[in-house]
Design a protein around this motif. Structure first.
Motif, mmCIF file in Angstrom:
data_model
loop_
_atom_site.group_PDB
_atom_site.id
_atom_site.type_symbol
_atom_site.label_atom_id
_atom_site.label_comp_id
_atom_site.label_asym_id
_atom_site.label_seq_id
_atom_site.Cartn_x
_atom_site.Cartn_y
_atom_site.Cartn_z
ATOM 1 N N THR A 175 -9.895 -0.070 -1.373
ATOM 2 C CA THR A 175 -10.177 -1.302 -0.640
ATOM 3 C C THR A 175 -11.605 -1.785 -0.887
ATOM 4 O O THR A 175 -11.866 -2.980 -0.840
ATOM 5 N N ARG B 194 -10.468 3.989 0.545
ATOM 6 C CA ARG B 194 -9.053 3.764 0.264
ATOM 7 C C ARG B 194 -8.303 3.459 1.546
ATOM 8 O O ARG B 194 -8.741 3.798 2.631
ATOM 9 N N GLU B 195 -7.155 2.832 1.379
ATOM 10 C CA GLU B 195 -6.259 2.585 2.514
ATOM 11 C C GLU B 195 -5.791 3.916 3.083
ATOM 12 O O GLU B 195 -5.665 4.907 2.349
ATOM 13 N N GLU B 196 -5.515 3.945 4.367
ATOM 14 C CA GLU B 196 -5.027 5.164 5.024
ATOM 15 C C GLU B 196 -3.578 5.465 4.633
ATOM 16 O O GLU B 196 -3.192 6.621 4.514
ATOM 17 N N LYS C 153 -2.233 3.975 -0.741
ATOM 18 C CA LYS C 153 -3.650 4.363 -0.615
ATOM 19 C C LYS C 153 -4.529 3.767 -1.713
ATOM 20 O O LYS C 153 -5.317 4.456 -2.355
#
Length: 137
Positions: A87, A78-80, A84
């Motif tokens: 990805t 996942r995106e930081e 979130k």
């Protein structure tokens, strides 16, 4: 399709769709949850595994392929930062039995390329990869 989501207490929620089955959701304790249910993003991955699994089982049944067991493992990055989103998602199909590889591959590809609506939605925001393993007993 319609769903109802009710707050129980804190971050604990119950959700129900047209099928009438309740699902328990909760958040992590660090944000005030009690860890009493699945997190919503976990349910997205569970839905992906269930969606493609049902496709594969249906397609293998139509092809008259007998197998002993089927398991789908799904992992994701996942995106930081918020929101979130996923990805990258990896789906691993494990099938037990003496099954023809070409039919297993065909069923999985048809699920991913045509039938699994959850996968199609997720492919709009994440790279979805999949592979399979046939385990002969």
């Amino acid at each position: 399709m319609e769903v109802e989501v009710k707050n129980v207490e804190g971050l604990n929620f119950l959700g129900k769709a047209d099928s009438g089955h309740w699902v328990v959701m909760d958040g992590p304790s660090e944000y005030g949850g009690t860890e009493g249910g699945s997190k919503p993003m976990e349910l997205v991955l569970i839905a992906l595994g269930g969606c493609t699994g049902m496709d594969v089982v249906s397609l293998l049944d139509k092809m008259k392929v007998n197998y002993d067991d089927l398991k789908i493992e799904v992992s994701a990055s996942r995106e930081e930062d918020h929101p979130k989103i996923f990805t990258e998602i990896q789906i691993k199909y494990k099938i037990w039995g003496n099954v023809p590889e070409e039919k297993v591959k065909k069923a999985i590809n048809k699920s991913q390329e045509k039938y699994c609506s959850v996968s199609e939605i997720l492919q709009n925001s994440a790279e979805v990869n999949y592979d399979y393993e046939i385990i002969e007993e």
